[in-house]
Design an enzyme around this catalytic site. Sequence first.
Site, PDB file in Angstrom:
ATOM      1  CB  CYS A 104      -0.917   0.026   1.220  1.00 39.20           C
ATOM      2  SG  CYS A 104      -1.897   1.556   1.323  1.00 39.20           S
ATOM      3  CG  MET A 321      -5.323   2.358  -4.763  1.00 35.22           C
ATOM      4  SD  MET A 321      -6.319   2.744  -6.228  1.00 35.22           S
ATOM      5  CE  MET A 321      -5.815   1.432  -7.337  1.00 35.22           C
TER       6      MET A 321
END
Length: 399
Positions: A104, A321
């Site tokens: 992430c 993201m």
Amino acid sequence: MSQVPQVKIPATYMRGGTSKGVFFRLQDLPERCQVPGEARDKLFMRVIGSPDPYAAHIDGMGGATSSTSKCVILSKSSQPDHDVDYLYGQVSIDKPFVDWSGNCGNLSTGAGAFAIHAGLVDPARIPENGTCVVRIWQANIQKTIIAHVPISNGQVQEIGDFELDGVTFPAAEIVLEFLDPSDDGEEGGSMFPTGNLVDDLEVPADVVKGGVLKATMISAGIPTVFVNAEDIGYQGTELREDINGNPEALARLEAIRVAGALRMGLIKTPEEALTRQHTPKVAFVSKPKTYTASSGKTIEAGEVDLLVRALSMGKLHHAMMGTCAVAIGTAAAVPGTLVNLAAGGGDREAVRFGHPSGTLRVGAEAKQINGQWTVTKAIMSRSARILMEGWVRVPEDAF
């Protein structure tokens, strides 16, 4: 009724970029959860509140979106010349599994700040005022991330005037460097797993007429399948509500993701995609257009180089993201990819792209060696802030 006690586990609830998650020090986890396996997965699912057939995460710390269904483990690094090891788990909202297949990028920002907060960085390396350079080993993808964390009075500076579209309040800027972010591991084998900058991707006939779609498939930051917005009936200006409330649209986009995963060699059968929701991502790009962001702010076509919309865990992301931003920046730096062409083509070291919440700038250093493209570094700025710290409580029989 049986009286099952709740276990108290030290934890920190933290925002990183446009995501937030529950952060743990490895040493604070119950002993059976300090190693990978079923116990750890069950613990993280219960912490988040998954699987939840109501898709609300009422009985957990999750926020019922891919951006808020996350757990992080940090420990002192086992790698030379690194400060911490950072392991990331994407918890499925409605299914009983945790996806460990990728990083992430947003929470990478939190990892650098949390490493200092949690006492995992040598105090001698933390200035009284200035910037602390935290070298992070991203254990999911075996890559190095360097976080430049601002320090004020010996502590992480969290408040500042850096504005990040998708985050309501300004904060202190943290610069992230993703070193050698392309995938040279066993799964992809190269930055462009198929060997092509653009492929004819075979998809189901109900996805696109003729069953063939132009696609750029890249493994940089995170494996990502890029397609042209107009090829799948979009403008590139869409917001979450334009897509996420349409089951048929989501199914078509998932079919593209599955086709890309097969072509990239990430899965062997379509069924495997159900247990690999985190990767690859699917994103659609278009040339600049003026649109209204989710905040109500107008993004003028002249402010951006291209538009990008990306899906995470089966839903259109509210912003972008971080790992996908790395893929965008890297693909934009390679002349001839769909991302590069949407940005106007040519050589590029950085792009500013429009996403549903606003804009983001990302830079990448790409070069061709012996006919193969490689990227040495991708750079972007984010911010991070502790929202709450203390203990998270989980029923003992949950894990």
